[in-house]
Design an enzyme around this catalytic site. Structure first.
Site, short mmCIF file in Angstrom:
data_model
loop_
_atom_site.label_atom_id
_atom_site.label_comp_id
_atom_site.label_asym_id
_atom_site.label_seq_id
_atom_site.Cartn_x
_atom_site.Cartn_y
_atom_site.Cartn_z
N GLU A 23 2.32 72.16 10.58
CA GLU A 23 1.04 72.34 10.97
C GLU A 23 -0.03 71.82 9.44
O GLU A 23 -0.90 71.11 9.70
CB GLU A 23 0.58 73.78 11.25
CG GLU A 23 -0.98 73.72 11.90
CD GLU A 23 -0.96 75.40 12.33
OE1 GLU A 23 -0.33 76.27 11.98
OE2 GLU A 23 -2.03 75.64 13.09
N GLU A 58 4.42 76.45 10.45
CA GLU A 58 3.01 76.59 9.65
C GLU A 58 3.04 75.22 8.74
O GLU A 58 1.87 74.77 8.32
CB GLU A 58 2.84 78.01 9.30
CG GLU A 58 1.33 78.15 8.73
CD GLU A 58 1.12 79.45 8.28
OE1 GLU A 58 0.90 80.25 9.12
OE2 GLU A 58 1.19 79.94 7.28
N GLU A 112 -2.82 88.04 24.46
CA GLU A 112 -2.60 86.49 24.24
C GLU A 112 -1.23 86.10 23.68
O GLU A 112 -0.56 85.33 23.65
CB GLU A 112 -3.71 85.78 23.37
CG GLU A 112 -3.81 86.01 22.05
CD GLU A 112 -5.03 87.29 22.03
OE1 GLU A 112 -5.04 87.85 23.31
OE2 GLU A 112 -5.86 87.60 21.03
N GLU A 138 -2.08 94.28 17.09
CA GLU A 138 -1.57 92.81 17.39
C GLU A 138 -0.63 92.97 18.60
O GLU A 138 -0.63 92.11 19.60
CB GLU A 138 -0.96 92.41 16.17
CG GLU A 138 -0.39 90.95 16.35
CD GLU A 138 0.33 90.35 14.95
OE1 GLU A 138 1.36 91.02 14.64
OE2 GLU A 138 0.18 89.46 14.50
N LYS A 181 -0.34 96.04 12.92
CA LYS A 181 0.73 95.24 13.99
C LYS A 181 0.75 95.87 15.26
O LYS A 181 1.32 95.38 16.21
CB LYS A 181 2.21 95.20 13.40
CG LYS A 181 2.08 94.29 12.08
CD LYS A 181 2.24 92.88 12.26
CE LYS A 181 2.45 91.95 11.29
NZ LYS A 181 2.32 90.71 11.31
N CYS A 189 -0.47 85.26 9.60
CA CYS A 189 0.71 86.35 9.64
C CYS A 189 0.05 87.57 9.70
O CYS A 189 0.83 88.60 10.11
CB CYS A 189 1.49 86.26 8.57
SG CYS A 189 2.08 84.69 8.08
N SER A 209 -4.42 78.93 11.06
CA SER A 209 -3.17 78.39 11.75
C SER A 209 -3.05 79.05 13.18
O SER A 209 -3.43 80.37 13.25
CB SER A 209 -2.15 78.84 10.93
OG SER A 209 -0.60 78.72 11.67
N CYS A 243 1.69 93.07 2.26
CA CYS A 243 2.30 94.06 3.26
C CYS A 243 3.23 94.90 2.25
O CYS A 243 3.45 96.04 2.78
CB CYS A 243 3.46 93.30 4.00
SG CYS A 243 2.80 91.74 4.72
#
Ligand code: FES
Length: 578
Positions: free
Chosen positions: A281, A278, A365, A360, A357, A298, A318, A503
């Protein structure tokens, strides 16, 4: 500041004008029970368990403003009888499966029933029937346990501005519902799980995957690898009556080995990897002046939020996968190769402070060559459940270390668990890479703390100024995005975490016991635990992690290079507002 003075149970107290009687009582150590009330979030005065006596009347103290000369009695026989009736009535329409409920022993209604000596439910009547909604990958709703306090609706609407749930029906039929009564999994819910964290009973909980993980551990053909997110180590101890926010990293590793996992890795390693990807990037986009601001990716709750609500801004996100997904991808490629294991036989479990999560982990993908990066996600609470089931005496465990090389991490990886942590970790690396020298001062106070929106400007060694903003809680994220859309603000880098505090306060973390809630802000102490681990580690910058350097040298090549892109980056999906 205008003050008022009142008397509560014979004790004089002075409070700021506008304070409620319930808060005034708290100030002098008088506890008034509450169920629907949630400070600054929910004040519908619907449950009435907080009644107090003022003159001849019984009034709900959570919405009753303290006034000059008021004389309040909080614990007369009349008050206690009224509260008992309220608790009895609430219980009479509650699916009382207490012994097998996930909130057994940590249920606010159960605690009140015990405190008020309710030994029998006197009122019999029709119970509002409702099917369990368990089609979401992350969250299960059981409306038959719901006590209609409205806390979940308030947090979803007012704090997160998602409004995936709301009221429907009237009178006895009033219930918490989704738009068009569709399953939550088909709604615009972002799976943050903040509704679970405020539910006083067991009407909301995570979709459990414990049995899947036991099955994998018991399968002789599987190599079962576990990784743990940073925030888990400062939450897990609470499930075993250790102090709130106590750091239990070594005991956690030790417990995971006793559960039967073949390798215990650290998601913090992949947080360092994320910073490499990142950070690169960011530097590329800043140098080209392209697709700025760069937004962190994230947090899967935030990612789904922007997919639903600001799809036109997805280019700014990102392309980096989140850390645990990156680690899963590395395990099933490079690690499998080095160890000579068929990736099909590897089962990767992520222990996360998060319920989003789980969603996710199932995104198609986030896979490589037909294999999902991650096979199962467990919350901190589910891990605690497995440890209890195994009869492990957690408090007495010896401390152990993560397995190497994918367990080696830096202080930068650890602080990912607190709001501002990703930005701080990125700044440590970006600045030093540009400066081409070691930095002494690496703690960026401007991005720490619990202010909802934090701005920070950093002069880079190449003369450019990097304008960053950090938001936590999706209501704050919305404010930031709207200010960019209107042209009022302009930034280069944005860190967003869906959960207030980041988190450490994720929807999969232990639910703080009711008797501690007023004294401890769990997200503050848990974050302190992470910053202390950062301070204690010998390496505190992601690019200095020797195992990360070796991974690039032996396998990935360059950050943002071809292979890194293939394995560690992803794309997003435009979703309807619903
Ligand atoms: Fe006051 Fe529910 S806590 S009415």
């Amino acid at each position: 500041m205008e003050m008022v003075s009142l008397t509560i149970d014979g004790i004089k107290v002075e409070v700021e004008k506008g304070t409620t009687v319930l808060e005034a009582a708290k100030k002098i150590g008088i506890k008034i029970p509450s169920l629907c009330y949630l400070k600054d979030i929910n004040k519908p005065s619907s449950c009435r368990v907080c009644v107090v006596e003022v003159g001849p009347r019984l009034l709900a103290s959570c919405s009753l403003e303290a006034t000059e000369g008021m004389d309040v009695k909080t614990n007369t026989r009349k008050v206690r009888e009224a509260r008992k009736t309220v608790i009895q009535l609430t219980l009479s329409n509650h699916k009382r499966e207490c012994l097998s409920c996930g909130r057994n022993i940590n249920c606010e209604l159960q605690t009140l029933a015990e405190e008020y000596n309710i030994r029998d439910v006197e009122y019999e009547g029709e119970i509002a029937a409702s099917a369990i909604d368990d089609l979401s990958a992350s969250i299960v709703r059981d409306n038959e346990k719901c006590i209609a306090c409205g806390r979940c609706i308030s947090v979803c609407s007012n704090i997160q501005t998602v409004s995936a749930i709301g009221w429907s029906g009237r009178g006895f039929e009033t219930r918490v519902s989704t738009p068009y009564e569709r399953p939550l999994g088909e709604s615009n819910c972002v799976n943050c799980g903040q509704c679970i964290m405020v539910c006083p009973v067991g009407a909301l909980h995570e979709k459990e995957n414990i049995q899947d993980v036991w099955n994998a551990i018991d399968d002789e053909n599987k190599v079962v690898i576990v990784q743990t997110a940073p925030a888990v180590r400062v939450g897990l101890g609470e499930e075993f009556d250790l102090g709130v926010g106590e750091r239990v990293t070594g005991k956690m590793v030790s417990a995971l080995r006793r559960l039967g996992f073949d390798n215990v890795f650290d998601t913090d390693f992949a947080a360092d990897l994320t910073i490499m990807e990142e950070g690169t990037e960011l530097l590329t986009r800043v140098s080209k002046g392209e697709k700025l601001p760069l937004m962190t990716s994230c947090c899967p709750g935030w990612v789904k939020f922007i997919e639903h609500n600001y799809p036109e801004m997805l280019d700014h996100l990102s392309t980096c996968k989140s850390p645990h997904q990156m680690l899963g991808a590395v395990i099933k490629s490079h690690y499998a190769n080095v160890m000579g294991i068929d990736p099909k036989n590897i089962y990767v479990v992520s222990i996360m402070p998060c319920v989003a999560k789980k969603f996710e982990g199932e995104r198609e993908e986030l896979s490589n060559e037909g294999l999902q990066d991650i096979d199962a996600v467990l919350t901190t609470r589910e891990l605690a459940q497995m440890i209890k089931e195994m009869g492990i005496n957690f408090a007495k465990l010896e401390e152990e270390e993560f397995d190497h090389p994918l367990g080696e991490s830096t202080g930068a990886g650890v602080i990912f668990g607190a709001t501002g942590g990703v930005a701080e970790a990125a700044l440590r690396t970006v600045y030093e890479v540009l400066a081409e020298k070691d930095l002494e001062q690496i703690e960026y106070e401007a991005v720490r703390g619990l202010e909802g929106v934090k701005e920070a400007s950093l002069e880079l060694p190449n003369g450019q100024t990097l304008n960053a903003v950090i938001a936590h809680g999706l209501g704050n994220a919305r404010k930031v995005l709207d200010s960019i859309k209107s042209g009022e603000k302009s930034y280069d880098f944005i860190e967003i975490m869906a959960c207030p505090g980041g988190c450490v306060n994720g929807g999969g973390q232990p639910i703080i016991k009711a008797h501690l809630r007023d004294d401890v802000d769990a997200k503050v102490v848990r974050a302190k635990g992470l910053y202390s681990e950062d301070k204690a580690l010998p390496i505190r910058k992601s690019h200095k992690n020797p195992s990360i350097q070796k991974l690039y040298k032996d396998f990935l090549g360059e950050p943002n290079g071809h292979l890194a892109h293939e394995l560690l980056h992803t794309h997003y999906v435009k979703r309807n507002k619903f």
